[in-house]
Scaffold this motif. Structure first.
Motif, PDB file in Angstrom:
ATOM      1  N   PHE A 161      71.069   6.992  28.059  1.00 40.84           N
ATOM      2  CA  PHE A 161      69.852   7.201  28.846  1.00 40.84           C
ATOM      3  C   PHE A 161      69.056   8.393  28.314  1.00 40.84           C
ATOM      4  O   PHE A 161      67.832   8.339  28.213  1.00 40.84           O
ATOM      5  N   GLY A 162      69.748   9.483  28.007  1.00 38.46           N
ATOM      6  CA  GLY A 162      69.055  10.668  27.504  1.00 38.46           C
ATOM      7  C   GLY A 162      68.316  10.393  26.216  1.00 38.46           C
ATOM      8  O   GLY A 162      67.195  10.886  25.997  1.00 38.46           O
ATOM      9  N   ARG A 163      68.920   9.597  25.356  1.00 40.69           N
ATOM     10  CA  ARG A 163      68.265   9.264  24.093  1.00 40.69           C
ATOM     11  C   ARG A 163      67.035   8.403  24.331  1.00 40.69           C
ATOM     12  O   ARG A 163      66.019   8.564  23.654  1.00 40.69           O
ATOM     13  N   GLN A 164      67.117   7.512  25.316  1.00 36.58           N
ATOM     14  CA  GLN A 164      65.954   6.687  25.644  1.00 36.58           C
ATOM     15  C   GLN A 164      64.821   7.541  26.204  1.00 36.58           C
ATOM     16  O   GLN A 164      63.655   7.321  25.889  1.00 36.58           O
ATOM     17  N   VAL A 165      65.163   8.535  27.040  1.00 36.10           N
ATOM     18  CA  VAL A 165      64.139   9.423  27.599  1.00 36.10           C
ATOM     19  C   VAL A 165      63.435  10.182  26.491  1.00 36.10           C
ATOM     20  O   VAL A 165      62.198  10.288  26.472  1.00 36.10           O
ATOM     21  N   ARG A 166      64.215  10.718  25.557  1.00 33.15           N
ATOM     22  CA  ARG A 166      63.607  11.448  24.440  1.00 33.15           C
ATOM     23  C   ARG A 166      62.722  10.518  23.605  1.00 33.15           C
ATOM     24  O   ARG A 166      61.651  10.911  23.128  1.00 33.15           O
ATOM     25  N   SER A 167      63.175   9.293  23.430  1.00 34.94           N
ATOM     26  CA  SER A 167      62.393   8.328  22.661  1.00 34.94           C
ATOM     27  C   SER A 167      61.079   8.009  23.364  1.00 34.94           C
ATOM     28  O   SER A 167      60.018   7.940  22.728  1.00 34.94           O
ATOM     29  N   VAL A 168      61.133   7.831  24.689  1.00 33.19           N
ATOM     30  CA  VAL A 168      59.926   7.524  25.463  1.00 33.19           C
ATOM     31  C   VAL A 168      58.934   8.679  25.376  1.00 33.19           C
ATOM     32  O   VAL A 168      57.724   8.472  25.197  1.00 33.19           O
ATOM     33  N   ILE A 169      59.422   9.903  25.480  1.00 35.44           N
ATOM     34  CA  ILE A 169      58.536  11.065  25.382  1.00 35.44           C
ATOM     35  C   ILE A 169      57.889  11.133  24.002  1.00 35.44           C
ATOM     36  O   ILE A 169      56.684  11.390  23.866  1.00 35.44           O
ATOM     37  N   GLY A 170      58.688  10.904  22.975  1.00 33.97           N
ATOM     38  CA  GLY A 170      58.138  10.920  21.618  1.00 33.97           C
ATOM     39  C   GLY A 170      57.096   9.847  21.410  1.00 33.97           C
ATOM     40  O   GLY A 170      56.018  10.104  20.842  1.00 33.97           O
ATOM     41  N   TYR A 171      57.378   8.608  21.863  1.00 34.97           N
ATOM     42  CA  TYR A 171      56.415   7.523  21.739  1.00 34.97           C
ATOM     43  C   TYR A 171      55.140   7.834  22.534  1.00 34.97           C
ATOM     44  O   TYR A 171      54.028   7.518  22.104  1.00 34.97           O
ATOM     45  N   SER A 172      55.292   8.451  23.705  1.00 33.75           N
ATOM     46  CA  SER A 172      54.132   8.769  24.551  1.00 33.75           C
ATOM     47  C   SER A 172      53.223   9.765  23.860  1.00 33.75           C
ATOM     48  O   SER A 172      51.992   9.598  23.837  1.00 33.75           O
ATOM     49  N   LEU A 173      53.810  10.819  23.296  1.00 31.96           N
ATOM     50  CA  LEU A 173      53.006  11.813  22.588  1.00 31.96           C
ATOM     51  C   LEU A 173      52.295  11.197  21.385  1.00 31.96           C
ATOM     52  O   LEU A 173      51.110  11.442  21.144  1.00 31.96           O
ATOM     53  N   LEU A 174      53.035  10.379  20.635  1.00 34.61           N
ATOM     54  CA  LEU A 174      52.452   9.748  19.454  1.00 34.61           C
ATOM     55  C   LEU A 174      51.338   8.783  19.835  1.00 34.61           C
ATOM     56  O   LEU A 174      50.271   8.767  19.207  1.00 34.61           O
ATOM     57  N   THR A 175      51.555   7.967  20.873  1.00 37.05           N
ATOM     58  CA  THR A 175      50.550   6.994  21.293  1.00 37.05           C
ATOM     59  C   THR A 175      49.303   7.687  21.828  1.00 37.05           C
ATOM     60  O   THR A 175      48.174   7.268  21.543  1.00 37.05           O
ATOM     61  N   ALA A 176      49.489   8.759  22.621  1.00 34.67           N
ATOM     62  CA  ALA A 176      48.339   9.510  23.130  1.00 34.67           C
ATOM     63  C   ALA A 176      47.530  10.094  21.985  1.00 34.67           C
ATOM     64  O   ALA A 176      46.290  10.072  22.006  1.00 34.67           O
ATOM     65  N   LEU A 177      48.211  10.612  20.974  1.00 30.31           N
ATOM     66  CA  LEU A 177      47.517  11.165  19.809  1.00 30.31           C
ATOM     67  C   LEU A 177      46.736  10.077  19.088  1.00 30.31           C
ATOM     68  O   LEU A 177      45.605  10.299  18.632  1.00 30.31           O
ATOM     69  N   MET A 178      47.310   8.880  18.988  1.00 28.58           N
ATOM     70  CA  MET A 178      46.609   7.781  18.336  1.00 28.58           C
ATOM     71  C   MET A 178      45.368   7.372  19.118  1.00 28.58           C
ATOM     72  O   MET A 178      44.337   7.038  18.529  1.00 28.58           O
ATOM     73  N   ILE A 179      45.442   7.398  20.449  1.00 24.00           N
ATOM     74  CA  ILE A 179      44.315   6.963  21.273  1.00 24.00           C
ATOM     75  C   ILE A 179      43.106   7.861  21.073  1.00 24.00           C
ATOM     76  O   ILE A 179      41.960   7.385  21.042  1.00 24.00           O
ATOM     77  N   VAL A 180      43.325   9.160  20.927  1.00 19.59           N
ATOM     78  CA  VAL A 180      42.207  10.103  20.847  1.00 19.59           C
ATOM     79  C   VAL A 180      41.804  10.402  19.405  1.00 19.59           C
ATOM     80  O   VAL A 180      40.969  11.279  19.168  1.00 19.59           O
ATOM     81  N   THR A 181      42.386   9.703  18.451  1.00 18.79           N
ATOM     82  CA  THR A 181      42.042   9.890  17.034  1.00 18.79           C
ATOM     83  C   THR A 181      41.743   8.525  16.416  1.00 18.79           C
ATOM     84  O   THR A 181      41.967   7.480  17.053  1.00 18.79           O
ATOM     85  N   PRO A 182      41.260   8.482  15.177  1.00 15.92           N
ATOM     86  CA  PRO A 182      41.024   7.184  14.515  1.00 15.92           C
ATOM     87  C   PRO A 182      42.286   6.360  14.276  1.00 15.92           C
ATOM     88  O   PRO A 182      42.176   5.223  13.785  1.00 15.92           O
ATOM     89  N   MET A 183      43.459   6.891  14.597  1.00 17.66           N
ATOM     90  CA  MET A 183      44.693   6.131  14.428  1.00 17.66           C
ATOM     91  C   MET A 183      44.918   5.108  15.538  1.00 17.66           C
ATOM     92  O   MET A 183      46.013   4.554  15.676  1.00 17.66           O
ATOM     93  N   LEU A 184      43.867   4.844  16.309  1.00 17.28           N
ATOM     94  CA  LEU A 184      43.951   3.847  17.380  1.00 17.28           C
ATOM     95  C   LEU A 184      44.460   2.503  16.880  1.00 17.28           C
ATOM     96  O   LEU A 184      45.075   1.748  17.638  1.00 17.28           O
ATOM     97  N   VAL A 185      44.231   2.203  15.604  1.00 12.43           N
ATOM     98  CA  VAL A 185      44.594   0.889  15.063  1.00 12.43           C
ATOM     99  C   VAL A 185      46.091   0.609  15.170  1.00 12.43           C
ATOM    100  O   VAL A 185      46.504  -0.555  15.126  1.00 12.43           O
ATOM    101  N   PHE A 186      46.913   1.652  15.337  1.00  8.62           N
ATOM    102  CA  PHE A 186      48.352   1.438  15.389  1.00  8.62           C
ATOM    103  C   PHE A 186      48.940   1.616  16.796  1.00  8.62           C
ATOM    104  O   PHE A 186      50.154   1.651  16.958  1.00  8.62           O
ATOM    105  N   VAL A 187      48.082   1.737  17.814  1.00  2.00           N
ATOM    106  CA  VAL A 187      48.576   1.872  19.184  1.00  2.00           C
ATOM    107  C   VAL A 187      49.380   0.645  19.623  1.00  2.00           C
ATOM    108  O   VAL A 187      50.481   0.779  20.167  1.00  2.00           O
ATOM    109  N   PRO A 188      48.877  -0.606  19.416  1.00  2.00           N
ATOM    110  CA  PRO A 188      49.713  -1.753  19.788  1.00  2.00           C
ATOM    111  C   PRO A 188      51.051  -1.777  19.064  1.00  2.00           C
ATOM    112  O   PRO A 188      52.067  -2.152  19.648  1.00  2.00           O
ATOM    113  N   ALA A 189      51.071  -1.368  17.791  1.00  2.00           N
ATOM    114  CA  ALA A 189      52.329  -1.342  17.041  1.00  2.00           C
ATOM    115  C   ALA A 189      53.314  -0.374  17.682  1.00  2.00           C
ATOM    116  O   ALA A 189      54.513  -0.664  17.773  1.00  2.00           O
TER     117      ALA A 189
END
Length: 348
Positions: free
Chosen positions: A19-47
């Motif tokens: 569970f702890g590893r999944q939580v860390r993974s979710v936090i990492g994905y959330s930070l990365l996805t948020a960064l993609m949304i506010v930058t031109p890297m939006l193209v990889f948000v669905p991925a």
């Protein structure tokens, strides 16, 4: 047993992850996805969302979606709260975030079951585009109701302003009057089919994300575990193939010259999107042929250079579009097999 497990909301690849590893993974994905949304890297948000679902399950992907959108909202809230920010700029920022949420991320989440089942590339893309159309309509409606602001009208105004600037530049450079008139008509048509242009841009987001997903280790391991022949290469570009029923949309688009008013606008935008998709399918067939012939790196480079030359002359897109359109009838990637095999050998 493998098939039934793919319909669950638990992790597809690593169901026993701590569970702890999944939580860390979710936090990492959330930070990365948020960064993609506010930058031109939006193209990889669905991925990112699809990959998270493959590794951690659908619930984790939904958590990533909510957290990333919340962080993106905080970012835009801070950026538009400055006193110097114009109201229209703030409205554009919020409508952009709503468009990303409704027309990009939610369709991607809805497509997770299709991806888990390794549905064909073209079918998944058409499903995503249908979701994107609904999302764009909801964004427009919500923006008008909540902010008295039309994102579409703002983009039309900006497109007209840009077109006028280009036409004026052509005039000042002394181009012939015929060329200026041609450019003016072309710019006017581009504004007329602006909804299709927006949808095509969104389609590129989905296409690049699916291509990226098909190359990632987690997806390839899931596809290998399924044991189905076509699962591993389902999201390679050379296998991109549109559903046959899309031909009816092409026929609807063909009504553009003979109708007027709103129906003409709908037909023209439909024709623009469908023509782009068939050109894309023709490009996938071209890529498949290069791979099937085993021409090697030098032959591949020569083939792409020839295609670029034909595109610059205007012939390339026409050839690709016609090839993609008639692929529904001839199945160019399996033409020899269909010609040689007897009908009795096919179970379908």
């Amino acid at each position: 047993m493998i098939e039934s497990s793919l319909h669950q909301s638990e992790p597809v690849l690593l169901p026993g992850r701590p569970f702890g590893r999944q939580v860390r993974s979710v936090i990492g994905y959330s930070l990365l996805t948020a960064l993609m949304i506010v930058t031109p890297m939006l193209v990889f948000v669905p991925a990112a969302l699809l990959h998270c679902a493959v590794r951690n399950g659908r619930r984790a992907a939904w958590a990533v979606l909510v957290l990333s959108l919340a962080m993106a909202a905080l970012f835009y809230g801070a950026s538009v709260s400055a006193p110097a920010t114009a109201p229209e700029a703030a409205n554009l920022a919020w409508s952009y975030l709503a468009g990303v949420a409704l027309a990009v991320t939610l369709p991607a989440m809805a497509a997770i079951p299709l991806v888990e089942r390794s549905e064909p590339f073209g079918r998944v893309l058409v499903f995503l585009l249908a979701g994107a159309m609904v999302g764009l309509a909801l964004t427009e409606t919500a923006s008008q109701l909540l902010m008295s602001f039309s994102p579409y009208a703002a983009q039309v105004a900006q497109a007209k302003q840009t077109s006028a600037a280009f036409v004026e530049m052509y005039r000042t450079k002394g181009m012939p009057a015929e060329m200026v008139q041609l450019a003016e008509r072309w710019m006017g048509f581009s504004t007329f089919v602006l909804p299709a242009v927006i949808l095509i841009n969104i389609s590129l987001v989905f296409i690049l994300s699916l291509l990226m997903l098909g190359r990632l280790k987690a997806w390839r391991e899931v596809a290998a575990r399924r044991g189905e022949p076509g699962a591993l290469g389902a999201y390679l570009f050379r296998h991109f193939s549109l559903p046959d029923w899309l031909l009816f949309a092409f026929i609807l688009g063909g009504l553009t010259p003979v109708v007027t008013g709103l129906l003409q606008k709908v037909a023209a935008n439909t024709l623009t999107v469908v023509a782009f998709l068939y050109i894309l399918q023709g490009l996938a067939i071209f890529r498949f042929m290069l791979t099937a012939m085993g021409v090697g790196l030098a032959g591949t480079v020569i083939g792409w250079l020839l295609l670029v030359f034909l595109t610059l002359t205007g012939v390339g897109p026409l050839l690709l579009g016609v090839t993609g359109l008639f692929d529904s009838f001839f199945d160019f990637r399996h033409f020899k097999k269909r010609k040689d095999d007897s009908h009795e050998s096919h179970s379908d």
